[in-house]
Design a protein around this motif. Structure first.
Motif, PDB file in Angstrom:
ATOM      1  N   LEU A  74      46.534  42.368  41.019  1.00 43.10           N
ATOM      2  CA  LEU A  74      46.135  41.984  42.378  1.00 43.10           C
ATOM      3  C   LEU A  74      44.631  41.763  42.462  1.00 43.10           C
ATOM      4  O   LEU A  74      44.165  40.813  43.094  1.00 43.10           O
ATOM      5  CB  LEU A  74      46.561  43.048  43.384  1.00 43.10           C
ATOM      6  N   VAL A  75      43.868  42.629  41.822  1.00 42.46           N
ATOM      7  CA  VAL A  75      42.410  42.505  41.831  1.00 42.46           C
ATOM      8  C   VAL A  75      41.981  41.269  41.035  1.00 42.46           C
ATOM      9  O   VAL A  75      41.099  40.519  41.459  1.00 42.46           O
ATOM     10  CB  VAL A  75      41.750  43.780  41.271  1.00 42.46           C
ATOM     11  N   ILE A  76      42.607  41.046  39.884  1.00 52.57           N
ATOM     12  CA  ILE A  76      42.257  39.882  39.061  1.00 52.57           C
ATOM     13  C   ILE A  76      42.590  38.588  39.800  1.00 52.57           C
ATOM     14  O   ILE A  76      41.785  37.647  39.792  1.00 52.57           O
ATOM     15  CB  ILE A  76      42.965  39.958  37.689  1.00 52.57           C
ATOM     16  N   ASN A  77      43.735  38.536  40.472  1.00 49.16           N
ATOM     17  CA  ASN A  77      44.074  37.347  41.260  1.00 49.16           C
ATOM     18  C   ASN A  77      43.061  37.122  42.384  1.00 49.16           C
ATOM     19  O   ASN A  77      42.678  35.983  42.671  1.00 49.16           O
ATOM     20  CB  ASN A  77      45.483  37.467  41.836  1.00 49.16           C
ATOM     21  N   ALA A  78      42.623  38.204  43.013  1.00 48.49           N
ATOM     22  CA  ALA A  78      41.613  38.091  44.065  1.00 48.49           C
ATOM     23  C   ALA A  78      40.300  37.568  43.499  1.00 48.49           C
ATOM     24  O   ALA A  78      39.650  36.705  44.104  1.00 48.49           O
ATOM     25  CB  ALA A  78      41.396  39.444  44.742  1.00 48.49           C
ATOM     26  N   LEU A  79      39.916  38.065  42.335  1.00 47.49           N
ATOM     27  CA  LEU A  79      38.670  37.589  41.712  1.00 47.49           C
ATOM     28  C   LEU A  79      38.766  36.115  41.327  1.00 47.49           C
ATOM     29  O   LEU A  79      37.789  35.373  41.460  1.00 47.49           O
ATOM     30  CB  LEU A  79      38.332  38.446  40.491  1.00 47.49           C
ATOM     31  N   MET A  80      39.933  35.669  40.878  1.00 49.18           N
ATOM     32  CA  MET A  80      40.117  34.254  40.540  1.00 49.18           C
ATOM     33  C   MET A  80      40.028  33.387  41.795  1.00 49.18           C
ATOM     34  O   MET A  80      39.466  32.298  41.765  1.00 49.18           O
ATOM     35  CB  MET A  80      41.457  34.017  39.834  1.00 49.18           C
ATOM     36  N   LEU A  81      40.556  33.896  42.917  1.00 45.75           N
ATOM     37  CA  LEU A  81      40.457  33.158  44.175  1.00 45.75           C
ATOM     38  C   LEU A  81      39.019  33.109  44.674  1.00 45.75           C
ATOM     39  O   LEU A  81      38.548  32.065  45.142  1.00 45.75           O
ATOM     40  CB  LEU A  81      41.373  33.790  45.224  1.00 45.75           C
ATOM     41  N   LEU A  82      38.286  34.212  44.533  1.00 47.95           N
ATOM     42  CA  LEU A  82      36.872  34.226  44.918  1.00 47.95           C
ATOM     43  C   LEU A  82      36.047  33.304  44.018  1.00 47.95           C
ATOM     44  O   LEU A  82      35.129  32.623  44.493  1.00 47.95           O
ATOM     45  CB  LEU A  82      36.326  35.650  44.879  1.00 47.95           C
ATOM     46  N   LEU A  83      36.357  33.274  42.725  1.00 50.22           N
ATOM     47  CA  LEU A  83      35.670  32.367  41.812  1.00 50.22           C
ATOM     48  C   LEU A  83      35.957  30.912  42.177  1.00 50.22           C
ATOM     49  O   LEU A  83      35.056  30.069  42.152  1.00 50.22           O
ATOM     50  CB  LEU A  83      36.078  32.652  40.368  1.00 50.22           C
ATOM     51  N   THR A  84      37.195  30.625  42.551  1.00 51.77           N
ATOM     52  CA  THR A  84      37.539  29.278  43.000  1.00 51.77           C
ATOM     53  C   THR A  84      36.766  28.912  44.259  1.00 51.77           C
ATOM     54  O   THR A  84      36.273  27.788  44.383  1.00 51.77           O
ATOM     55  CB  THR A  84      39.054  29.173  43.262  1.00 51.77           C
ATOM     56  N   SER A  85      36.633  29.859  45.177  1.00 57.18           N
ATOM     57  CA  SER A  85      35.865  29.622  46.393  1.00 57.18           C
ATOM     58  C   SER A  85      34.400  29.337  46.070  1.00 57.18           C
ATOM     59  O   SER A  85      33.795  28.415  46.625  1.00 57.18           O
ATOM     60  CB  SER A  85      35.968  30.828  47.324  1.00 57.18           C
ATOM     61  N   TRP A  86      33.838  30.103  45.143  1.00 58.23           N
ATOM     62  CA  TRP A  86      32.440  29.897  44.760  1.00 58.23           C
ATOM     63  C   TRP A  86      32.257  28.537  44.084  1.00 58.23           C
ATOM     64  O   TRP A  86      31.321  27.800  44.397  1.00 58.23           O
ATOM     65  CB  TRP A  86      31.978  31.019  43.837  1.00 58.23           C
ATOM     66  N   LEU A  87      33.154  28.206  43.152  1.00 59.70           N
ATOM     67  CA  LEU A  87      33.073  26.913  42.477  1.00 59.70           C
ATOM     68  C   LEU A  87      33.256  25.761  43.462  1.00 59.70           C
ATOM     69  O   LEU A  87      32.598  24.718  43.334  1.00 59.70           O
ATOM     70  CB  LEU A  87      34.116  26.814  41.360  1.00 59.70           C
ATOM     71  N   SER A  88      34.121  25.939  44.445  1.00 59.23           N
ATOM     72  CA  SER A  88      34.312  24.907  45.466  1.00 59.23           C
ATOM     73  C   SER A  88      33.032  24.694  46.263  1.00 59.23           C
ATOM     74  O   SER A  88      32.687  23.562  46.605  1.00 59.23           O
ATOM     75  CB  SER A  88      35.454  25.298  46.404  1.00 59.23           C
ATOM     76  N   GLY A  89      32.343  25.777  46.544  1.00 62.57           N
ATOM     77  CA  GLY A  89      31.049  25.650  47.223  1.00 62.57           C
ATOM     78  C   GLY A  89      30.029  24.916  46.374  1.00 62.57           C
ATOM     79  O   GLY A  89      29.261  24.091  46.866  1.00 62.57           O
ATOM     80  N   GLU A  90      30.032  25.200  45.069  1.00 60.20           N
ATOM     81  CA  GLU A  90      29.112  24.512  44.159  1.00 60.20           C
ATOM     82  C   GLU A  90      29.455  23.029  44.021  1.00 60.20           C
ATOM     83  O   GLU A  90      28.576  22.207  43.776  1.00 60.20           O
ATOM     84  CB  GLU A  90      29.127  25.176  42.781  1.00 60.20           C
ATOM     85  N   LEU A  91      30.732  22.688  44.139  1.00 63.64           N
ATOM     86  CA  LEU A  91      31.176  21.299  44.042  1.00 63.64           C
ATOM     87  C   LEU A  91      31.163  20.596  45.398  1.00 63.64           C
ATOM     88  O   LEU A  91      31.641  19.479  45.525  1.00 63.64           O
ATOM     89  CB  LEU A  91      32.589  21.240  43.447  1.00 63.64           C
ATOM     90  N   ASP A  92      30.633  21.272  46.407  1.00 62.59           N
ATOM     91  CA  ASP A  92      30.519  20.748  47.777  1.00 62.59           C
ATOM     92  C   ASP A  92      31.884  20.446  48.394  1.00 62.59           C
ATOM     93  O   ASP A  92      32.064  19.448  49.077  1.00 62.59           O
ATOM     94  CB  ASP A  92      29.616  19.511  47.798  1.00 62.59           C
ATOM     95  N   LEU A  93      32.846  21.307  48.105  1.00 60.92           N
ATOM     96  CA  LEU A  93      34.157  21.227  48.737  1.00 60.92           C
ATOM     97  C   LEU A  93      34.182  22.236  49.873  1.00 60.92           C
ATOM     98  O   LEU A  93      33.541  23.269  49.816  1.00 60.92           O
ATOM     99  CB  LEU A  93      35.264  21.533  47.725  1.00 60.92           C
ATOM    100  N   SER A  94      34.948  21.963  50.889  1.00 69.53           N
ATOM    101  CA  SER A  94      34.932  22.815  52.084  1.00 69.53           C
ATOM    102  C   SER A  94      36.060  23.843  52.063  1.00 69.53           C
ATOM    103  O   SER A  94      36.837  23.960  52.995  1.00 69.53           O
ATOM    104  CB  SER A  94      35.034  21.948  53.334  1.00 69.53           C
TER     105      SER A  94
END
Length: 125
Positions: A74-94
Motif C-alpha cells: 500500500l505504501v509503495i503504491n502510494a509512493l508510485m502515485l506521488l512520483l507520478t504526480s511529481w513527474l506530471s508536474g515536471e512535464l507540465d501536466l495538470s
C-alpha cells in the motif's frame, strides 16, 4: 502491442475512477478532450513508473514485505502515485495528488480497478 494498449487504457480508467472518487486527486483542463489526452499521458507516465521504478523499490523493500506480511505494498503504491504526480508536474501536466494518505487511498482504488479491468479486458501479446 495490443497488451500495451490494454494496460494503458486500464491505467487511464483506474486513474479516472480515483480522480472521480477523491477530491484531493485532481486533473484540470480546459475541455473534455484536453482532460482525456492528459489522462492518457498520465496513464503512460504511471505505467512507466510502475515498470521501471516499482520493481527496484520492491526489491529494496523485500524485508519489509516479510515483516508487514505484504502491507508495505500500500505504501509503495502510494509512493508510485506521488512520483507520478511529481513527474506530471515536471512535464507540465495538470495531474496532482495532494497528500500521502490521499495517495494511499488512491493507490488502493487504482490497484482494485486495474485488477478488475485486467480480468475483464483481453490479454494478448
Amino acid at each position: 502491442m495490443k497488451n500495451f494498449v490494454v494496460k494503458t487504457v486500464a491505467n487511464a480508467a483506474a486513474l479516472f475512477v480515483a480522480i472521480w472518487l477523491l477530491q484531493d486527486i485532481t486533473l484540470s483542463g480546459d475541455s473534455t478532450g484536453r482532460k482525456t489526452l492528459t489522462l492518457i499521458i498520465v496513464a503512460l507516465v504511471f505505467g512507466l513508473v510502475n515498470f521501471v521504478v516499482k520493481p527496484i523499490v520492491k526489491l529494496i523493500a523485500f524485508p519489509l514485505f516479510i515483516l508487514t506480511l505484504g502491507l508495505i505494498t500500500l505504501v509503495i503504491n502510494a509512493l508510485m502515485l506521488l512520483l507520478t504526480s511529481w513527474l506530471s508536474g515536471e512535464l507540465d501536466l495538470s495531474f496532482h495528488v495532494h497528500g500521502f494518505w490521499t495517495a494511499v487511498l488512491g493507490g488502493l482504488i487504482i490497484s482494485v480497478v486495474s485488477w478488475a479491468l485486467n480480468v475483464v479486458l483481453p490479454d494478448e501479446d
